[in-house]
Design a protein around this motif. Structure first.
Motif, PDB file in Angstrom:
ATOM      1  N   THR A  22      -9.321 -84.271  -7.064  1.00 45.02           N
ATOM      2  CA  THR A  22      -9.013 -82.868  -7.567  1.00 45.02           C
ATOM      3  C   THR A  22     -10.427 -82.159  -7.610  1.00 45.02           C
ATOM      4  N   GLY A  23     -11.474 -82.991  -7.527  1.00 41.65           N
ATOM      5  CA  GLY A  23     -12.860 -82.229  -7.471  1.00 41.65           C
ATOM      6  C   GLY A  23     -13.932 -83.201  -7.702  1.00 41.65           C
ATOM      7  N   LYS A  55     -17.684 -80.461  -2.284  1.00 45.80           N
ATOM      8  CA  LYS A  55     -16.559 -80.463  -3.291  1.00 45.80           C
ATOM      9  C   LYS A  55     -15.265 -79.607  -2.312  1.00 45.80           C
ATOM     10  N   ARG A  56     -15.557 -78.613  -1.788  1.00 41.17           N
ATOM     11  CA  ARG A  56     -14.412 -77.973  -0.802  1.00 41.17           C
ATOM     12  C   ARG A  56     -13.923 -78.626   0.199  1.00 41.17           C
ATOM     13  N   ASN A 113     -13.547 -86.742  -8.780  1.00 44.94           N
ATOM     14  CA  ASN A 113     -12.516 -86.738  -9.975  1.00 44.94           C
ATOM     15  C   ASN A 113     -11.039 -86.583  -9.553  1.00 44.94           C
ATOM     16  N   LYS A 171     -11.477 -81.736  -1.764  1.00 44.90           N
ATOM     17  CA  LYS A 171     -10.385 -81.203  -2.466  1.00 44.90           C
ATOM     18  C   LYS A 171      -8.942 -81.442  -1.794  1.00 44.90           C
TER      19      LYS A 171
END
Length: 921
Positions: free
Chosen positions: A331-332, A311-312, A386, A315
């Motif tokens: 965005t995630g 996730k990091r 996302n 992004k």
């Protein structure tokens, strides 16, 4: 010499305001409570000195350089500078990067006649330039862009979920594109005469000439942007897989071209380069997101990924989704897996009692498989991507997302990635020339309408320059023997060191490295004997307890020291430490800190893999220098006959600041200054190191007044050591070599750093006025030199001070070292100040000689030794910081962030008996 007040202590700072009414013809006087202030002398800012002449020493050699001649025919016209303001129709300013170019392109297409057919040079943000004026000083336009989120160079347009499960299907059919309306204001800002370019060619540089060159650089950037390049300042990267090289971990090196205009004596030159540092940028591996994540985490399959880490990493990266091929910004990730993550799907038919469109909860997996009829092979149990807003998520299954090409990777590279980058971006001189020639021809600058309307054409042949090859200085080794290095190299076969030390009280410490330690000790003693170093048998070999190997590094070091203290009769003179990892061992920092700061013990770390005579000799060179010996000297140091330096006590300083890796904004920067000692020697140095605010390039601790009699700064410490080690002599000449500053910071070096150094001198002795020489060394530039028709690099000692140098300032290029791999990168030296009065030849000879006094190697090095030592000292002390508890050691001064001042932890003080040594060697 002016007397300078310390910053912030200006007597005029805290005075009362003048009375509100002043009678005519009366000059009000400001009064202090106790005494009248001394008249404040107006300090004149120093500027870099002009060139006094060219050097003539050395064998002349014809060279080619990657500067390409530019012809300018139109010098009578003007560039008109306009400021650009972009907003949405509701008045909100446009902040997304990259969208500006598309908006301005649309303005250019739509309103060509209102703009009198003018071409634009647009910087992508707030500045736009034309040749000659636009019809009016202020122009306003409205344009519409479709599908704002899909271009390679815009990236930050905000997608509103096309093709996403949150949008009603009917709505999607009605609005295949997301179109946006923009308001554009273009207003006149300034007028720049093209004559300024011609003036710059004659050495008459002005604000205008810098602005005119900026316009030309913007034209080159715009030209590259139109070809779909990734732009990184003045470097351009094409989306061409043949320029990509895999560095591992999902990161690719992307080779591109640096291209910028600059003035050189007598003509305008465009410098056009491929370079393995600035013009290789790192990009994210394009293609399926899942492939990138597996490579990035070195995972077996998608089901063994660490999703928090993923996730990091993901992004803000841009993806294209299939089958619609629409571009979004990530965005995630979804909290749940694709087959569990639900959303509200609005129904096409049927409304509830209130007339609202009915919606049902479906999973992302069901929606894509059953409603969109898209087969999903492996996404069901994985999180979704996302691309929506925090309150309105828009999910896509992982396997429908592919990363867009040319997205920069800005995190620090691992040791392996860095090694791979260096290896894969090397190019031999002839190959580099070929690649450059091809690039310049294919860039087709002649077709650029803005350059044509400026009357500018770029020659595609390399510029010829004349270099001179300086003779290598004579070196002295042991037994009174001297010799001349050949091709920038020498060795100690059958030679003794000029000042060997004796190693008596010592021991070996082994942190679980696997090697034949007894054999290593035997060979080291034997090798030392041949070089003149007498080495006793070590007191003991301390092996790490196997139980300690899994403990944190600091604990492992503590345990080892307990063992050493229990067994050794007293403090050792020296410890040889064997580390298990060759590079970046996490034991290194805590071990060095323990030895140098707590116990004052000289230590040498090795990670022996292939041990042979050459390896052991290199290790002994470092040990000898650390213990106070010298390996070789310049013959002119002993005679002593260095022009201007040997006649008058002279201290040589090397200054450097080392910063944390990219992405580490909270790691303090480390300033190091090394100084020569025992004048007339210029081969022996010591270092003083301090922390300062992160990413700050100017050194702020050269002078640090603690009270009326105390200065805790770096310079005082170094001056006092010089005085003691040079027979109670103060230096009358201070030669400063400064690394790591760009041309825009030269004035700060001359007016901020030099002022601090002068204050430190005055604080020691008000009447003492030493003379200063300030020289900046730059490695981070794009100029290369080639021997016409020869496959090898330019010979060591090649100096160039004509044609490609500054039209007015005193600068020269020096290739002191033998470039063994790739293409030699010359060091660009800028002489900013010279109060001593060196001739061009004497100064170039001094700089050349200082490339031969580096005690760690038997080669000439590419930049003067004092700068290399400052870099080593900063890096080594920086290793201490990694294990600091920030709260315990923080001091009050620090950097400013949005939250206010951040305390910067102080480095521990080195013990007295090692702080004057070459511990950094």
């Amino acid at each position: 010499m002016d007397s300078f007040e310390p910053d912030g202590n200006d007597a005029t700072d805290a005075l009362p305001p003048p009375p509100p009414v002043i009678p005519p013809n009366v000059v009000p006087m400001r009064a202090e409570p106790d005494q009248a202030p001394e008249p404040v002398k107006k300090k004149v800012a120093r500027v870099p000195i002009a060139r006094r002449g060219l050097g003539s020493k050395g064998q002349k050699i014809p060279l080619l350089t990657n500067h390409f001649k530019v012809n300018v025919t139109n010098v009578d016209g003007h560039f008109f500078h306009y400021s650009v303001s972009l907003s949405y129709e509701d008045g909100r300013p446009v902040d997304g990067k990259g969208i500006g170019r598309r908006v301005i392109d649309r303005v250019h297409e739509t309103y060509d006649t209102e703009l009198a057919g003018k071409d634009f040079a647009y910087d992508g943000e707030k500045s736009l330039f034309t040749v000659g004026p636009l019809p009016r000083n202020k122009l306003e336009f409205t344009v519409v862009l479709e599908d704002v989120s899909s271009n390679r160079n815009n990236g930050n347009g905000s997608p509103a979920g096309n093709g996403s499960p949150n949008e009603c299907d009917r709505k999607r059919l009605r609005r295949p594109y997301q179109s946006k309306t923009f308001k554009v204001e273009i207003s006149f800002a300034a007028k720049i005469p093209m004559q300024a370019i011609a003036n710059a060619l004659r050495g008459q540089e002005s604000e205008n000439s810098q602005e005119a060159l900026r316009v030309l650089d913007i034209i080159l950037r715009q030209h590259a942007a139109k070809q779909g390049c990734l732009l990184v300042r003045q470097s351009f990267f094409h989306n061409d897989p043949k320029n990509f090289t895999d560095l591992g971990g999902g990161v690719l090196g992307c080779r591109g071209f640096h291209s910028s205009f600059r003035t050189c004596p007598g003509r305008l030159i465009t410098e056009y380069c491929v370079s393995s540092d600035v013009s290789t940028t790192m990009i994210i591996q394009p293609g399926p997101v899942v492939d990138f994540l597996i490579a990035n985490q070195n995972a077996r399959d998608p089901f063994s990924l660490d999703w928090a880490k993923a996730k990091r990493m993901l992004k803000n990266l841009r993806v294209k989704t299939s089958p619609a091929n629409t571009e979004y910004k990530i965005t995630g990730l979804s909290e749940k897996s694709c087959k569990e993550q639900t959303f509200s799907l609005k129904q096409r038919t049927g409304k509830d009692e209130d007339g609202e469109v009915q919606s049902i909860e479906v999973t992302v997996y069901d929606y894509f498989v059953n409603y969109r009829h898209i087969e999903l092979r492996y996404s069901a149990d994985l999180p979704c991507i996302n691309v929506g807003k925090p309150k309105r998520p828009t999910f896509f299954p992982l396997e429908l997302c592919s990363l867009v090409s040319l997205q920069r990777y800005t995190k620090a590279l691992s040791t392996l990635q860095r090694a791979s980058l260096v290896e894969k971006s090397r190019q031999k001189p002839q190959e580099r020339m070929r690649v450059l020639s091809d690039a310049l021809k294919s860039s087709n600058y002649d077709a650029e309408p803005m350059l044509r309307s400026c009357g500018i054409s770029i020659n595609t042949s390399f510029t010829q320059v004349e270099g001179r090859v300086l003779s290598a200085p004579r070196l002295k080794v042991g037994n009174g023997e001297d010799f001349f290095p050949r091709n920038g190299r020498w060795n100690f076969n059958n030679k003794k060191l000029v000042e060997p030390t004796k190693i008596e009280r010592w021991a070996v410490v082994n942190f679980s490295a696997r090697c034949d330690i007894r054999g290593l000790i035997r060979d080291l003693i034997k090798c030392g004997e041949m070089k003149g170093i007498l080495i006793d048998q070590p007191f003991d070999v301390f092996e790490e307890n196997p139980q300690s190997r899994r403990a944190p590094p600091v604990v492992r070091v503590e345990k080892m020291f307990e063992d050493i203290q229990n067994k050794l009769p007293g403090a050792p003179q020296f410890l040889l430490c064997l580390l298990p990892e060759r590079k970046n061992s996490d034991l290194y920092g805590p071990w060095k800190r323990k030895n140098l700061a707590e116990y004052g013990i000289v230590t040498q770390c090795i990670a022996p893999t292939r041990v042979n005579d050459q390896y052991l000799t290199n290790v002994l060179l470092k040990i000898n220098a650390k213990l106070g010996g010298l390996n070789s000297l310049l013959a002119v140091e002993q005679s002593p006959s260095i022009p201007l330096v040997s006649k008058v006590p002279t201290i040589i300083l090397g200054m450097d600041v080392s910063h944390g890796s990219p992405g580490q904004s909270d790691v303090p920067s480390i300033a190091a200054v090394v100084s020569s000692r025992q004048w007339p020697l210029i081969s022996r140095y010591r270092a003083s190191v301090r922390t300062q605010s992160p990413k700050v390039e100017m050194i702020d601790s050269l002078f640090k007044r603690a009270s009326d009699t105390e200065d805790e700064g770096i310079i005082r410490e170094l001056l006092l050591d010089f005085y003691v080690s040079s027979g109670k002599r103060k230096p009358d000449q201070i030669i400063i070599f400064r690394d790591g500053v760009s041309e825009s910071q030269f004035n700060q070096v001359l007016n901020i750093e030099l002022d601090q150094i002068i204050e430190a001198c005055k604080f020691l002795d008000e009447k003492w006025c030493p003379k200063f020489v300030v020289i900046v060394a730059q490695k981070n530039h794009h100029t290369k030199f080639f021997q016409p028709g020869a496959p090898e690099n330019v010979p060591p000692g090649t100096v160039i001070d004509n044609k490609v140098c500054h039209p007015r300032n005193n600068d020269f290029y020096l290739c002191a070292h033998a470039g063994m791999i790739g293409t030699t990168r010359p060091t660009h030296y800028h002489v900013l100040l010279d109060e001593v009065g060196f001739s061009a030849d004497d100064l170039q000879e001094l700089v050349h000689s200082l490339s031969y006094v580096y005690q760690r190697s038997t080669t000439a090095i590419s930049v003067v030794a004092p700068i290399c030592y400052a870099h080593l000292a900063a890096t080594q002390m920086g290793q201490f910081m990694k294990f600091e508890d920030m709260s315990e050691t923080s001091s009050s001064h620090g950097g400013l962030t949005s939250a206010g001042a951040v305390p910067v932890p102080q480095l521990p003080k080195l013990q007295e008996n090692v702080c004057n040594s070459m511990f950094f060697c």
